[in-house]
Write an enzyme that holds these catalytic residues in place. Structure first.
Site, PDB file in Angstrom:
ATOM      1  N   GLY A  64       0.821  -1.202   0.000  1.00  0.00           N
ATOM      2  CA  GLY A  64       0.000   0.000   0.000  1.00  0.00           C
ATOM      3  C   GLY A  64       0.851   1.246   0.000  1.00  0.00           C
ATOM      4  O   GLY A  64       0.453   2.291   0.539  1.00  0.00           O
ATOM      5  N   GLY A 227       1.122   4.562  20.547  1.00  0.00           N
ATOM      6  CA  GLY A 227       2.424   5.178  20.392  1.00  0.00           C
ATOM      7  C   GLY A 227       2.453   6.657  20.697  1.00  0.00           C
ATOM      8  O   GLY A 227       3.496   7.307  20.549  1.00  0.00           O
ATOM      9  N   GLU A 262     -13.458  16.205  16.933  1.00  0.00           N
ATOM     10  CA  GLU A 262     -12.849  16.700  15.709  1.00  0.00           C
ATOM     11  C   GLU A 262     -13.704  17.826  15.171  1.00  0.00           C
ATOM     12  O   GLU A 262     -14.937  17.709  15.124  1.00  0.00           O
ATOM     13  CB  GLU A 262     -12.738  15.563  14.693  1.00  0.00           C
ATOM     14  CG  GLU A 262     -11.823  15.860  13.523  1.00  0.00           C
ATOM     15  CD  GLU A 262     -11.540  14.623  12.689  1.00  0.00           C
ATOM     16  OE1 GLU A 262     -10.384  14.185  12.640  1.00  0.00           O
ATOM     17  OE2 GLU A 262     -12.492  14.081  12.095  1.00  0.00           O
ATOM     18  N   HIS A 286      -9.183   2.943  19.283  1.00  0.00           N
ATOM     19  CA  HIS A 286      -8.318   3.959  19.890  1.00  0.00           C
ATOM     20  C   HIS A 286      -8.724   4.294  21.325  1.00  0.00           C
ATOM     21  O   HIS A 286      -7.904   4.254  22.250  1.00  0.00           O
ATOM     22  CB  HIS A 286      -8.349   5.253  19.064  1.00  0.00           C
ATOM     23  CG  HIS A 286      -7.910   5.082  17.647  1.00  0.00           C
ATOM     24  ND1 HIS A 286      -6.930   4.205  17.264  1.00  0.00           N
ATOM     25  CD2 HIS A 286      -8.310   5.702  16.499  1.00  0.00           C
ATOM     26  CE1 HIS A 286      -6.744   4.285  15.962  1.00  0.00           C
ATOM     27  NE2 HIS A 286      -7.570   5.179  15.475  1.00  0.00           N
ATOM     28  N   LYS A 386     -17.439  13.774  15.155  1.00  0.00           N
ATOM     29  CA  LYS A 386     -16.961  14.660  14.102  1.00  0.00           C
ATOM     30  C   LYS A 386     -17.857  15.892  14.037  1.00  0.00           C
ATOM     31  O   LYS A 386     -18.988  15.881  14.520  1.00  0.00           O
ATOM     32  CB  LYS A 386     -16.966  13.935  12.756  1.00  0.00           C
ATOM     33  CG  LYS A 386     -15.906  12.846  12.613  1.00  0.00           C
ATOM     34  CD  LYS A 386     -15.981  12.198  11.249  1.00  0.00           C
ATOM     35  CE  LYS A 386     -14.830  11.221  11.033  1.00  0.00           C
ATOM     36  NZ  LYS A 386     -13.518  11.896  10.913  1.00  0.00           N
ATOM     37  N   ARG A 419      -4.192  15.501  28.545  1.00  0.00           N
ATOM     38  CA  ARG A 419      -4.479  15.983  27.192  1.00  0.00           C
ATOM     39  C   ARG A 419      -3.581  15.226  26.204  1.00  0.00           C
ATOM     40  O   ARG A 419      -2.363  15.386  26.203  1.00  0.00           O
ATOM     41  CB  ARG A 419      -4.249  17.480  27.110  1.00  0.00           C
ATOM     42  CG  ARG A 419      -4.391  18.090  25.721  1.00  0.00           C
ATOM     43  CD  ARG A 419      -5.797  17.935  25.138  1.00  0.00           C
ATOM     44  NE  ARG A 419      -6.817  18.626  25.877  1.00  0.00           N
ATOM     45  CZ  ARG A 419      -7.174  19.899  25.654  1.00  0.00           C
ATOM     46  NH1 ARG A 419      -6.582  20.587  24.697  1.00  0.00           N
ATOM     47  NH2 ARG A 419      -8.125  20.452  26.363  1.00  0.00           N
ATOM     48  N   TYR A 427      -2.465  17.926  33.625  1.00  0.00           N
ATOM     49  CA  TYR A 427      -2.625  18.954  34.649  1.00  0.00           C
ATOM     50  C   TYR A 427      -3.666  18.527  35.674  1.00  0.00           C
ATOM     51  O   TYR A 427      -4.540  17.710  35.405  1.00  0.00           O
ATOM     52  CB  TYR A 427      -2.969  20.317  34.043  1.00  0.00           C
ATOM     53  CG  TYR A 427      -4.209  20.396  33.175  1.00  0.00           C
ATOM     54  CD1 TYR A 427      -5.424  20.800  33.716  1.00  0.00           C
ATOM     55  CD2 TYR A 427      -4.154  20.121  31.821  1.00  0.00           C
ATOM     56  CE1 TYR A 427      -6.558  20.907  32.926  1.00  0.00           C
ATOM     57  CE2 TYR A 427      -5.281  20.224  31.015  1.00  0.00           C
ATOM     58  CZ  TYR A 427      -6.478  20.612  31.574  1.00  0.00           C
ATOM     59  OH  TYR A 427      -7.607  20.717  30.794  1.00  0.00           O
ATOM     60  N   ARG A 514     -21.053  21.116  20.794  1.00  0.00           N
ATOM     61  CA  ARG A 514     -20.449  20.054  21.598  1.00  0.00           C
ATOM     62  C   ARG A 514     -21.115  18.712  21.377  1.00  0.00           C
ATOM     63  O   ARG A 514     -20.704  17.711  21.969  1.00  0.00           O
ATOM     64  CB  ARG A 514     -20.521  20.408  23.089  1.00  0.00           C
ATOM     65  CG  ARG A 514     -19.526  21.465  23.513  1.00  0.00           C
ATOM     66  CD  ARG A 514     -19.518  21.677  25.011  1.00  0.00           C
ATOM     67  NE  ARG A 514     -20.803  22.141  25.504  1.00  0.00           N
ATOM     68  CZ  ARG A 514     -21.645  21.409  26.222  1.00  0.00           C
ATOM     69  NH1 ARG A 514     -21.341  20.186  26.530  1.00  0.00           N
ATOM     70  NH2 ARG A 514     -22.799  21.900  26.622  1.00  0.00           N
TER      71      ARG A 514
END
Length: 630
Positions: A64, A227, A262, A286, A386, A419, A427, A514
């Site tokens: 590919g 990763g 997104e 994910h 999305k 984040r 944080y 949102r």
């Protein structure tokens, strides 16, 4: 060494039980035990755990190579690994494709994102070859084997095959690699890109193909989220800092949010997305990996086997999902102000590649129930969509508040926010005494660790760089194992089948919002505060010009809001942290009509008015009380 010891133990045990067994039968038994294949065609057992030897040739074959992934991620990753001397000097990168290209033509098309000096780019080019062939042509695979053998020139020959191919040809590629391309003297490893099936049944079929061709220790299933730097840091933060373990449980944690958003639509690729939907595309893979790293027990080591064992054990404790556990949404079109111009964002169904009347969700909120001693009673809410208000992925762990009775009763619980993207950071939101003579007045403050600030000048590697390097090293810790995929599909398949069969109508939500208000209801039921955006806040108060004027005047200098004032304003909607340049630019695009980066009162009012066109929610929740603007 581990494989050799395992082989010795197996042979000793087998010969004790079967002392009269002929030698060829012992060979078959060894191959079956280690490889699941009596022929021994998969790999020599002592190469399964073999690490990267920089004195030996290494060949990567990318199936590919002419596609978008190779252009955006794969060739840039190879370039970075070479720039920083992370690969052997005798490395060969073979791009395999059906289209007719010279190497120079492929380079011009696929290397546009490769970084470095011209000399460094030319070094990568010198390591690359293009091989034109069919995916179902055994003769072509045989010619490729001859090319690799010629390059190795009789030396130990290590091979990594990256499979980014359609499911329709996946099986024949695996089978032909096994028959024609297994290394005769080194390791052979196969990197597999998602999707890993559509449900439990299709994954079982896919797994039957791969396990019929390769040993599990030869298979490296990629989820590039594993990763990412912040996700890898989850384990360090949790298990290398003793302060967290006593509070990482249902005694202290109120609820957990895992959020992926997104600010783009499908952009003319909705036809592809429509085959999967947001749950299959993002959440089952994910975000579930993120959940596992947050919630699993401490692994015995950093090895792939120990990490996969702990992840699988956690998944076994998660209840199977149904429609009762989910909110589904689909974005609709919206007109924006963009520096004085009108910007039309089409809805999902306006994408000409999306089937007419599609009910595929572009947003989902899912509540998970984990039945184990650590997390029983703690809701985990996963949200993904999305066409939302920003590009962001984070984990938000909300701790229980102080007791209602006694000192500081009624305060909100602390929050630990990880984040993942963009602006990687970790944080902790805590309560702090407000400076002054009084004792009891508190303010929420932020203990902030920013990767950009803490590691200034240090390059953060891309996930595919780690994937290629770890695979070459034989390290499966950042890859997805069979056992966890079986459990992951057990959790999600009933829900996905129910959606496919019943075709529920997803709740519409405006592009740039949102998401559906029902998702806020789910969060409230779990005890979460609803954190409104600046757009929502001002739209909710647009009927009070006096209120808006007060806010504007408190921040304005010489009758305008400059960048410093806008930064201060947006900090209130950003967990008390300084907003990114992207967020400041987004604000300016909505309210700055002439593009001079100064917002007048007239521009402010016009911009707020333009937000009202999409504010159809009855929710008037606001987390920024009026007195905080003083």
């Amino acid at each position: 060494m581990a494989a050799a010891a395992e082989l010795t133990d197996f042979l000793r045990s087998f010969q004790q039980k079967h002392p009269e067994t002929p030698h060829d039968e012992i060979t078959k038994a060894v191959n079956t035990f280690f490889l699941g294949d009596a022929t021994g065609n998969k790999a020599h057992p002592c190469t399964l755990d073999k690490s990267l030897d920089f004195t030996e040739p290494l060949t990567f074959v990318v199936y590919g190579a002419t596609g978008d992934l190779a252009k955006k991620k794969l060739y840039p990753a190879f370039g970075e690994l070479l720039r920083f001397n992370m690969l052997p000097k005798d490395v060969l990168i073979v791009g395999y494709g059906r289209s007719k290209f010279t190497m120079e033509e492929l380079w011009a098309k696929q290397a546009v994102n490769v970084k470095g000096t011209e000399e460094e780019k030319q070094h990568l080019l010198s390591r690359c070859r293009y091989f034109q062939g069919g995916y179902d042509n055994a003769d072509d695979f045989g010619r490729l084997d001859a090319l690799i053998r010629e390059y190795a020139a009789g030396r130990p020959d290590n091979r990594v095959f990256f499979l980014s191919v359609p499911p329709t040809i996946f099986g024949v590629v695996c089978q032909t690699v096994k028959e024609k391309l297994m290394s005769p003297s080194g390791f052979t490893r196969v990197m597999i890109e998602k999707p890993f099936g559509r449900d439990a049944e299709s994954f079982a079929e896919l797994n039957k193909i791969t396990s019929g061709c390769f040993h599990e220790r030869q298979i490296y299933r990629i989820d590039h989220y594993l990763g990412k730097e912040v996700i890898m840091n989850f384990l360090t933060q949790r298990f290398a800092n003793a302060i967290f373990e006593p509070m990482w449980n249902n005694s202290c944690v109120d609820h957990v949010q895992i959020r992926w958003t997104e600010d783009l639509g499908t952009g003319g690729r909705g036809g592809y997305f429509d085959q999967f939907g947001i749950i299959r595309d993002i959440m089952q893979n994910h975000l579930l990996q993120v959940l596992m790293f947050v919630a699993m027990e401490r692994p015995d080591s950093q090895s792939g086997a120990d990490i996969i064992y702990r992840k699988t054990k956690l998944l076994k404790a998660i209840r199977t999902l149904t429609l009762n556990d989910v909110v589904l949404g689909q974005y609709t079109g919206r007109t924006f102000q963009n520096f004085g111009d009108h910007l039309e964002e089409p809805g999902y169904l306006d994408d000409p590649t999306v089937p007419k009347g599609s009910r595929t969700p572009t947003f989902a909120a899912i509540k998970f129930t984990i039945d184990n001693h650590r997390w029983r009673g703690v809701p985990f809410v996963m949200l993904a969509g999305k066409g939302l208000d920003e590009r962001m992925c984070e984990v938000r762990i909300t701790f229980k508040p102080p007791p209602e009775k006694g000192m500081y009763g009624g305060l909100e619980g602390n929050e630990l926010v990880m984040r993942i993207q963009p602006d990687e950071a970790i944080y902790f939101k805590v309560q702090t005494k407000q400076p002054g003579l009084g004792l009891g007045t508190t303010l929420p403050t932020v203990l902030d660790f920013s990767y950009k600030k803490a590691f200034e000048g240090i390059r953060i590697a891309d996930a595919y760089e780690r994937a290629f390097l770890n695979c070459a090293k034989g390290d499966q810790s950042l890859f997805v194992g069979t056992t966890e995929l079986i459990e992951a599909w057990r959790i999600f398949s009933p829900l996905l089948h129910e959606i496919d069969e019943k075709q529920p109508i997803p709740t519409p939500y405006a592009f740039g919002s949102r998401g559906p208000p029902e998702a806020d209801d789910m969060l409230r039921d779990c005890g979460a505060r609803i954190v409104v955006t600046w757009e929502e806040y001002f739209a909710q108060h647009a009927d009070s010009m006096e209120r808006l004027k007060t806010i504007f005047n408190e921040l304005a200098t010489d009758g305008v809001l400059g960048v410093a004032a806008i930064t201060k304003l947006l900090t209130k909607f950003n967990d008390g942290r300084e907003p990114s340049a992207a967020k400041i630019n987004r604000f300016l695009a909505r309210v700055d009509r002439n593009g001079d980066c100064d917002v007048s009162w007239e521009e402010f009012c016009t911009g707020i008015s333009s937000l009202l066109a999409r504010e159809d929610s009855e929710d008037d929740t606001c987390i920024i009380p009026a007195e905080e603007w003083a």
